[in-house]
Scaffold this motif. Sequence first.
Motif, PDB file in Angstrom:
ATOM      1  N   ILE A  33       0.840  -1.208   0.000  1.00 20.68           N
ATOM      2  CA  ILE A  33       0.000   0.000   0.000  1.00 20.68           C
ATOM      3  C   ILE A  33       0.866   1.247   0.000  1.00 20.68           C
ATOM      4  O   ILE A  33       0.583   2.224  -0.712  1.00 20.68           O
ATOM      5  CB  ILE A  33      -0.966  -0.012   1.198  1.00 20.68           C
ATOM      6  CG1 ILE A  33      -2.028  -1.097   0.998  1.00 20.68           C
ATOM      7  CG2 ILE A  33      -1.611   1.355   1.401  1.00 20.68           C
ATOM      8  CD1 ILE A  33      -2.869  -1.375   2.231  1.00 20.68           C
ATOM      9  N   LEU A  34       1.938   1.223   0.773  1.00 21.70           N
ATOM     10  CA  LEU A  34       2.837   2.376   0.812  1.00 21.70           C
ATOM     11  C   LEU A  34       3.455   2.626  -0.559  1.00 21.70           C
ATOM     12  O   LEU A  34       3.552   3.776  -1.005  1.00 21.70           O
ATOM     13  CB  LEU A  34       3.918   2.163   1.872  1.00 21.70           C
ATOM     14  CG  LEU A  34       4.901   3.298   2.071  1.00 21.70           C
ATOM     15  CD1 LEU A  34       4.200   4.631   2.337  1.00 21.70           C
ATOM     16  CD2 LEU A  34       5.835   2.965   3.225  1.00 21.70           C
ATOM     17  N   HIS A  35       3.840   1.573  -1.256  1.00 18.90           N
ATOM     18  CA  HIS A  35       4.372   1.751  -2.610  1.00 18.90           C
ATOM     19  C   HIS A  35       3.321   2.334  -3.546  1.00 18.90           C
ATOM     20  O   HIS A  35       3.648   3.140  -4.420  1.00 18.90           O
ATOM     21  CB  HIS A  35       4.920   0.434  -3.155  1.00 18.90           C
ATOM     22  CG  HIS A  35       6.324   0.165  -2.733  1.00 18.90           C
ATOM     23  ND1 HIS A  35       7.414   0.820  -3.252  1.00 18.90           N
ATOM     24  CD2 HIS A  35       6.824  -0.698  -1.821  1.00 18.90           C
ATOM     25  CE1 HIS A  35       8.522   0.378  -2.693  1.00 18.90           C
ATOM     26  NE2 HIS A  35       8.185  -0.551  -1.813  1.00 18.90           N
ATOM     27  N   ALA A  36       2.064   1.961  -3.381  1.00 14.49           N
ATOM     28  CA  ALA A  36       0.995   2.549  -4.198  1.00 14.49           C
ATOM     29  C   ALA A  36       0.882   4.044  -3.911  1.00 14.49           C
ATOM     30  O   ALA A  36       0.691   4.846  -4.833  1.00 14.49           O
ATOM     31  CB  ALA A  36      -0.328   1.847  -3.922  1.00 14.49           C
ATOM     32  N   LEU A  37       1.012   4.428  -2.656  1.00 15.43           N
ATOM     33  CA  LEU A  37       0.971   5.852  -2.300  1.00 15.43           C
ATOM     34  C   LEU A  37       2.165   6.605  -2.882  1.00 15.43           C
ATOM     35  O   LEU A  37       2.041   7.755  -3.319  1.00 15.43           O
ATOM     36  CB  LEU A  37       0.908   6.026  -0.786  1.00 15.43           C
ATOM     37  CG  LEU A  37      -0.378   5.534  -0.124  1.00 15.43           C
ATOM     38  CD1 LEU A  37      -0.246   5.568   1.400  1.00 15.43           C
ATOM     39  CD2 LEU A  37      -1.570   6.359  -0.580  1.00 15.43           C
ATOM     40  N   VAL A  38       3.325   5.951  -2.898  1.00 14.66           N
ATOM     41  CA  VAL A  38       4.508   6.552  -3.516  1.00 14.66           C
ATOM     42  C   VAL A  38       4.240   6.770  -5.006  1.00 14.66           C
ATOM     43  O   VAL A  38       4.524   7.846  -5.545  1.00 14.66           O
ATOM     44  CB  VAL A  38       5.761   5.668  -3.295  1.00 14.66           C
ATOM     45  CG1 VAL A  38       6.915   6.131  -4.166  1.00 14.66           C
ATOM     46  CG2 VAL A  38       6.160   5.674  -1.824  1.00 14.66           C
ATOM     47  N   ASP A  39       3.690   5.777  -5.680  1.00 12.27           N
ATOM     48  CA  ASP A  39       3.396   5.883  -7.112  1.00 12.27           C
ATOM     49  C   ASP A  39       2.415   7.011  -7.399  1.00 12.27           C
ATOM     50  O   ASP A  39       2.477   7.629  -8.458  1.00 12.27           O
ATOM     51  CB  ASP A  39       2.831   4.570  -7.647  1.00 12.27           C
ATOM     52  CG  ASP A  39       3.877   3.465  -7.719  1.00 12.27           C
ATOM     53  OD1 ASP A  39       5.088   3.768  -7.600  1.00 12.27           O
ATOM     54  OD2 ASP A  39       3.474   2.289  -7.862  1.00 12.27           O
ATOM     55  N   ARG A  40       1.521   7.284  -6.481  1.00 18.22           N
ATOM     56  CA  ARG A  40       0.535   8.365  -6.641  1.00 18.22           C
ATOM     57  C   ARG A  40       1.082   9.727  -6.241  1.00 18.22           C
ATOM     58  O   ARG A  40       0.397  10.730  -6.353  1.00 18.22           O
ATOM     59  CB  ARG A  40      -0.704   8.065  -5.803  1.00 18.22           C
ATOM     60  CG  ARG A  40      -1.494   6.882  -6.303  1.00 18.22           C
ATOM     61  CD  ARG A  40      -2.611   6.518  -5.394  1.00 18.22           C
ATOM     62  NE  ARG A  40      -3.428   7.664  -5.033  1.00 18.22           N
ATOM     63  CZ  ARG A  40      -4.667   7.591  -4.595  1.00 18.22           C
ATOM     64  NH1 ARG A  40      -5.228   6.423  -4.466  1.00 18.22           N
ATOM     65  NH2 ARG A  40      -5.336   8.665  -4.277  1.00 18.22           N
ATOM     66  N   GLY A  41       2.309   9.760  -5.714  1.00 18.69           N
ATOM     67  CA  GLY A  41       2.910  11.020  -5.294  1.00 18.69           C
ATOM     68  C   GLY A  41       2.444  11.492  -3.928  1.00 18.69           C
ATOM     69  O   GLY A  41       2.663  12.642  -3.551  1.00 18.69           O
ATOM     70  N   GLU A  42       1.791  10.613  -3.170  1.00 17.80           N
ATOM     71  CA  GLU A  42       1.271  10.990  -1.865  1.00 17.80           C
ATOM     72  C   GLU A  42       2.237  10.678  -0.727  1.00 17.80           C
ATOM     73  O   GLU A  42       2.013  11.108   0.403  1.00 17.80           O
ATOM     74  CB  GLU A  42      -0.064  10.294  -1.618  1.00 17.80           C
ATOM     75  CG  GLU A  42      -1.143  10.717  -2.592  1.00 17.80           C
ATOM     76  CD  GLU A  42      -2.446  10.000  -2.349  1.00 17.80           C
ATOM     77  OE1 GLU A  42      -2.719   9.581  -1.214  1.00 17.80           O
ATOM     78  OE2 GLU A  42      -3.205   9.841  -3.324  1.00 17.80           O
ATOM     79  N   ALA A  43       3.297   9.916  -1.015  1.00 16.59           N
ATOM     80  CA  ALA A  43       4.259   9.549   0.025  1.00 16.59           C
ATOM     81  C   ALA A  43       5.641   9.444  -0.592  1.00 16.59           C
ATOM     82  O   ALA A  43       5.795   9.200  -1.794  1.00 16.59           O
ATOM     83  CB  ALA A  43       3.878   8.221   0.678  1.00 16.59           C
ATOM     84  N   GLU A  44       6.641   9.634   0.262  1.00 17.37           N
ATOM     85  CA  GLU A  44       8.032   9.400  -0.102  1.00 17.37           C
ATOM     86  C   GLU A  44       8.562   8.364   0.878  1.00 17.37           C
ATOM     87  O   GLU A  44       8.571   8.604   2.086  1.00 17.37           O
ATOM     88  CB  GLU A  44       8.839  10.690  -0.004  1.00 17.37           C
ATOM     89  CG  GLU A  44      10.303  10.521  -0.314  1.00 17.37           C
ATOM     90  CD  GLU A  44      11.113  11.786  -0.100  1.00 17.37           C
ATOM     91  OE1 GLU A  44      12.331  11.719  -0.307  1.00 17.37           O
ATOM     92  OE2 GLU A  44      10.543  12.812   0.291  1.00 17.37           O
ATOM     93  N   LEU A  45       8.966   7.227   0.375  1.00 17.94           N
ATOM     94  CA  LEU A  45       9.453   6.149   1.221  1.00 17.94           C
ATOM     95  C   LEU A  45      10.931   6.361   1.491  1.00 17.94           C
ATOM     96  O   LEU A  45      11.760   6.261   0.591  1.00 17.94           O
ATOM     97  CB  LEU A  45       9.201   4.800   0.553  1.00 17.94           C
ATOM     98  CG  LEU A  45       9.614   3.554   1.314  1.00 17.94           C
ATOM     99  CD1 LEU A  45       9.025   3.535   2.724  1.00 17.94           C
ATOM    100  CD2 LEU A  45       9.194   2.311   0.552  1.00 17.94           C
ATOM    101  N   LEU A  46      11.253   6.667   2.745  1.00 14.67           N
ATOM    102  CA  LEU A  46      12.637   6.947   3.119  1.00 14.67           C
ATOM    103  C   LEU A  46      13.390   5.692   3.526  1.00 14.67           C
ATOM    104  O   LEU A  46      14.573   5.547   3.238  1.00 14.67           O
ATOM    105  CB  LEU A  46      12.676   7.954   4.270  1.00 14.67           C
ATOM    106  CG  LEU A  46      12.014   9.301   4.015  1.00 14.67           C
ATOM    107  CD1 LEU A  46      12.085  10.159   5.262  1.00 14.67           C
ATOM    108  CD2 LEU A  46      12.658  10.001   2.832  1.00 14.67           C
TER     109      LEU A  46
END
Length: 97
Positions: A33-46
């Motif tokens: 789910i976090l990767h999906a949010l990254v793909d949408r530009g809503e999160a940056e996975l540090l």
Amino acid sequence: MDANEREQPQRTRRVILDTDMGPDCDDAGALAILHALVDRGEAELLAVTHCTSNPWGAGCIDAINVYYGGWDNVQRYTGYMSGSTHHLKSFRLSTCL
């Protein structure tokens, strides 16, 4: 949502995901789910951590991250603790895509 809220750009959240990746699927799902949010530009996975003694968890996290891509030049440290002994498996700087 009013007009002012719609006009403001959405803020990207910077995330460090702390997991206890093991035999259950909750952390694998959270990472997906976090990767999906990254793909949408809503999160940056540090970073993604693994905080159990399960020797396969870090490799599982690495496999999920490589599957979703975007991990160019990311340092990966893989090892596990057994009692007070640390077992280093690998430490590499690599391109995964």
